[in-house]
Design a protein around this motif. Structure first.
Motif, PDB file in Angstrom:
ATOM      1  N   PRO A   1       5.624  16.810   5.312  1.00  0.00           N
ATOM      2  CA  PRO A   1       4.842  17.154   4.118  1.00  0.00           C
ATOM      3  C   PRO A   1       5.551  16.729   2.827  1.00  0.00           C
ATOM      4  O   PRO A   1       6.736  16.989   2.643  1.00  0.00           O
ATOM      5  CB  PRO A   1       4.715  18.675   4.206  1.00  0.00           C
ATOM      6  N   GLY A   2       4.799  16.039   1.980  1.00  0.00           N
ATOM      7  CA  GLY A   2       5.336  15.560   0.711  1.00  0.00           C
ATOM      8  C   GLY A   2       5.871  14.144   0.757  1.00  0.00           C
ATOM      9  O   GLY A   2       6.178  13.562  -0.282  1.00  0.00           O
ATOM     10  N   ASP A   3       5.982  13.560   1.940  1.00  0.00           N
ATOM     11  CA  ASP A   3       6.513  12.201   2.050  1.00  0.00           C
ATOM     12  C   ASP A   3       5.530  11.170   1.505  1.00  0.00           C
ATOM     13  O   ASP A   3       4.311  11.308   1.658  1.00  0.00           O
ATOM     14  CB  ASP A   3       6.834  11.846   3.506  1.00  0.00           C
ATOM     15  N   VAL A   4       6.094  10.123   0.906  1.00  0.00           N
ATOM     16  CA  VAL A   4       5.332   8.988   0.398  1.00  0.00           C
ATOM     17  C   VAL A   4       5.954   7.736   0.989  1.00  0.00           C
ATOM     18  O   VAL A   4       7.171   7.559   0.932  1.00  0.00           O
ATOM     19  CB  VAL A   4       5.376   8.928  -1.149  1.00  0.00           C
ATOM     20  N   LEU A   5       5.119   6.871   1.556  1.00  0.00           N
ATOM     21  CA  LEU A   5       5.589   5.643   2.191  1.00  0.00           C
ATOM     22  C   LEU A   5       4.945   4.443   1.515  1.00  0.00           C
ATOM     23  O   LEU A   5       3.717   4.359   1.428  1.00  0.00           O
ATOM     24  CB  LEU A   5       5.224   5.657   3.687  1.00  0.00           C
TER      25      LEU A   5
ATOM     26  N   LYS B   1      -1.450  14.241  14.630  1.00  0.00           N
ATOM     27  CA  LYS B   1      -0.461  15.196  14.138  1.00  0.00           C
ATOM     28  C   LYS B   1       0.328  15.765  15.312  1.00  0.00           C
ATOM     29  O   LYS B   1      -0.164  15.836  16.451  1.00  0.00           O
ATOM     30  CB  LYS B   1      -1.121  16.287  13.302  1.00  0.00           C
ATOM     31  N   THR B   2       1.552  16.131  15.037  1.00  0.00           N
ATOM     32  CA  THR B   2       2.437  16.648  16.087  1.00  0.00           C
ATOM     33  C   THR B   2       2.066  18.085  16.444  1.00  0.00           C
ATOM     34  O   THR B   2       1.331  18.756  15.718  1.00  0.00           O
ATOM     35  CB  THR B   2       3.912  16.607  15.631  1.00  0.00           C
ATOM     36  N   LYS B   3       2.616  18.565  17.560  1.00  0.00           N
ATOM     37  CA  LYS B   3       2.338  19.936  18.014  1.00  0.00           C
ATOM     38  C   LYS B   3       2.754  20.972  16.974  1.00  0.00           C
ATOM     39  O   LYS B   3       2.124  22.018  16.855  1.00  0.00           O
ATOM     40  CB  LYS B   3       3.046  20.198  19.340  1.00  0.00           C
ATOM     41  N   ALA B   4       3.792  20.677  16.212  1.00  0.00           N
ATOM     42  CA  ALA B   4       4.275  21.627  15.191  1.00  0.00           C
ATOM     43  C   ALA B   4       3.220  21.887  14.114  1.00  0.00           C
ATOM     44  O   ALA B   4       3.290  22.899  13.422  1.00  0.00           O
ATOM     45  CB  ALA B   4       5.554  21.093  14.549  1.00  0.00           C
ATOM     46  N   TYR B   5       2.235  20.993  13.998  1.00  0.00           N
ATOM     47  CA  TYR B   5       1.212  21.113  12.951  1.00  0.00           C
ATOM     48  C   TYR B   5      -0.196  21.285  13.516  1.00  0.00           C
ATOM     49  O   TYR B   5      -1.177  21.133  12.785  1.00  0.00           O
ATOM     50  CB  TYR B   5       1.264  19.892  12.023  1.00  0.00           C
ATOM     51  N   GLN B   6      -0.318  21.626  14.788  1.00  0.00           N
ATOM     52  CA  GLN B   6      -1.644  21.757  15.400  1.00  0.00           C
ATOM     53  C   GLN B   6      -2.513  22.789  14.693  1.00  0.00           C
ATOM     54  O   GLN B   6      -3.726  22.628  14.618  1.00  0.00           O
ATOM     55  CB  GLN B   6      -1.528  22.083  16.887  1.00  0.00           C
TER      56      GLN B   6
ATOM     57  N   SER C   1       0.853  -1.183   0.000  1.00  0.00           N
ATOM     58  CA  SER C   1       0.000   0.000   0.000  1.00  0.00           C
ATOM     59  C   SER C   1       0.892   1.238   0.000  1.00  0.00           C
ATOM     60  O   SER C   1       2.074   1.169   0.337  1.00  0.00           O
ATOM     61  CB  SER C   1      -0.907   0.014   1.230  1.00  0.00           C
ATOM     62  N   ILE C   2       0.298   2.377  -0.363  1.00  0.00           N
ATOM     63  CA  ILE C   2       1.043   3.635  -0.442  1.00  0.00           C
ATOM     64  C   ILE C   2       0.350   4.657   0.451  1.00  0.00           C
ATOM     65  O   ILE C   2      -0.863   4.825   0.375  1.00  0.00           O
ATOM     66  CB  ILE C   2       1.082   4.155  -1.890  1.00  0.00           C
ATOM     67  N   HIS C   3       1.119   5.336   1.276  1.00  0.00           N
ATOM     68  CA  HIS C   3       0.581   6.373   2.162  1.00  0.00           C
ATOM     69  C   HIS C   3       1.326   7.669   1.859  1.00  0.00           C
ATOM     70  O   HIS C   3       2.554   7.679   1.754  1.00  0.00           O
ATOM     71  CB  HIS C   3       0.791   5.980   3.625  1.00  0.00           C
ATOM     72  N   GLN C   4       0.571   8.769   1.702  1.00  0.00           N
ATOM     73  CA  GLN C   4       1.178  10.063   1.401  1.00  0.00           C
ATOM     74  C   GLN C   4       0.637  11.116   2.355  1.00  0.00           C
ATOM     75  O   GLN C   4      -0.539  11.090   2.706  1.00  0.00           O
ATOM     76  CB  GLN C   4       0.879  10.470  -0.036  1.00  0.00           C
ATOM     77  N   LEU C   5       1.499  12.058   2.743  1.00  0.00           N
ATOM     78  CA  LEU C   5       1.114  13.127   3.656  1.00  0.00           C
ATOM     79  C   LEU C   5       1.394  14.481   3.000  1.00  0.00           C
ATOM     80  O   LEU C   5       2.459  14.691   2.425  1.00  0.00           O
ATOM     81  CB  LEU C   5       1.914  13.007   4.953  1.00  0.00           C
ATOM     82  N   ASN C   6       0.429  15.388   3.083  1.00  0.00           N
ATOM     83  CA  ASN C   6       0.581  16.735   2.534  1.00  0.00           C
ATOM     84  C   ASN C   6       0.013  17.765   3.497  1.00  0.00           C
ATOM     85  O   ASN C   6      -0.963  17.509   4.177  1.00  0.00           O
ATOM     86  CB  ASN C   6      -0.154  16.869   1.195  1.00  0.00           C
TER      87      ASN C   6
ATOM     88  N   ARG D   1      -4.001  21.897   8.632  1.00  0.00           N
ATOM     89  CA  ARG D   1      -4.800  20.746   8.192  1.00  0.00           C
ATOM     90  C   ARG D   1      -3.838  19.764   7.528  1.00  0.00           C
ATOM     91  O   ARG D   1      -3.292  20.047   6.467  1.00  0.00           O
ATOM     92  CB  ARG D   1      -5.883  21.191   7.214  1.00  0.00           C
ATOM     93  N   VAL D   2      -3.614  18.626   8.176  1.00  0.00           N
ATOM     94  CA  VAL D   2      -2.708  17.604   7.658  1.00  0.00           C
ATOM     95  C   VAL D   2      -3.537  16.628   6.825  1.00  0.00           C
ATOM     96  O   VAL D   2      -4.427  15.952   7.346  1.00  0.00           O
ATOM     97  CB  VAL D   2      -1.973  16.872   8.812  1.00  0.00           C
ATOM     98  N   HIS D   3      -3.252  16.574   5.527  1.00  0.00           N
ATOM     99  CA  HIS D   3      -3.999  15.733   4.596  1.00  0.00           C
ATOM    100  C   HIS D   3      -3.209  14.463   4.310  1.00  0.00           C
ATOM    101  O   HIS D   3      -2.033  14.518   3.964  1.00  0.00           O
ATOM    102  CB  HIS D   3      -4.242  16.496   3.289  1.00  0.00           C
ATOM    103  N   VAL D   4      -3.866  13.316   4.501  1.00  0.00           N
ATOM    104  CA  VAL D   4      -3.230  12.031   4.194  1.00  0.00           C
ATOM    105  C   VAL D   4      -4.071  11.275   3.171  1.00  0.00           C
ATOM    106  O   VAL D   4      -5.297  11.352   3.182  1.00  0.00           O
ATOM    107  CB  VAL D   4      -3.019  11.161   5.461  1.00  0.00           C
ATOM    108  N   SER D   5      -3.380  10.566   2.302  1.00  0.00           N
ATOM    109  CA  SER D   5      -4.034   9.698   1.321  1.00  0.00           C
ATOM    110  C   SER D   5      -3.358   8.342   1.375  1.00  0.00           C
ATOM    111  O   SER D   5      -2.128   8.265   1.454  1.00  0.00           O
ATOM    112  CB  SER D   5      -3.890  10.261  -0.099  1.00  0.00           C
TER     113      SER D   5
END
Length: 131
Positions: free
Chosen positions: A86-90, A103-108, A54-59, A111-115
């Motif tokens: 942001p921009g990572d693909v796993l 999400k971490t405190k740095a991003y409180q 599977s592929i997980h992406q964060l933006n 809006r953290v979008h994951v797909s």
């Protein structure tokens, strides 16, 4: 820097899954049958009955390339957590127990979008597994 090499048999399995799938392709990407998309999502520890990888992406809007970690994708049974920015693909094995942190405190304030892109096992070759 983490670097991974994919075995030829893994790539052949992805290609076979694509060829055997009865579902249409998404803009030329033959092995993806579903996309789950969420904002500010976290997932409890679980194992998926998905086909192969599977592929997980964060933006995060306007934060591409940030050095701050936005979330952690964890594999509790392996004792491993992958830092996601942001921009990572796993690319990961859904048959290994995994979870996604809040999400971490740095991003409180963001809006953290994951797909996550995957193909269900029952979609491959007409398998009627109740998954």
């Amino acid at each position: 820097q983490l670097r991974l090499w994919f075995l030829s048999r893994w790539l052949r399995a992805i290609k076979c899954g694509s060829e055997l799938s009865k579902f249409g392709k998404i803009q030329g990407c033959g092995f993806v049958a579903a996309i789950a998309s969420s904002v500010d999502y976290q997932a409890p520890s679980h194992i998926d009955e998905d086909f192969f990888l599977s592929i997980h992406q964060l933006n995060v809007m306007n934060r591409f390339g940030d050095k701050e970690v936005a979330q952690y994708f964890c594999f509790p049974s392996l004792g491993v957590c992958v830092e996601l920015r942001p921009g990572d693909v796993l690319l990961f094995n859904p048959h290994v127990q995994h979870c996604l942190s809040q999400k971490t405190k740095a991003y409180q304030g963001d809006r953290v979008h994951v797909s996550t892109m995957y193909i269900k096992t029952k979609h491959v070759s007409g398998n009627d597994v109740d998954a």
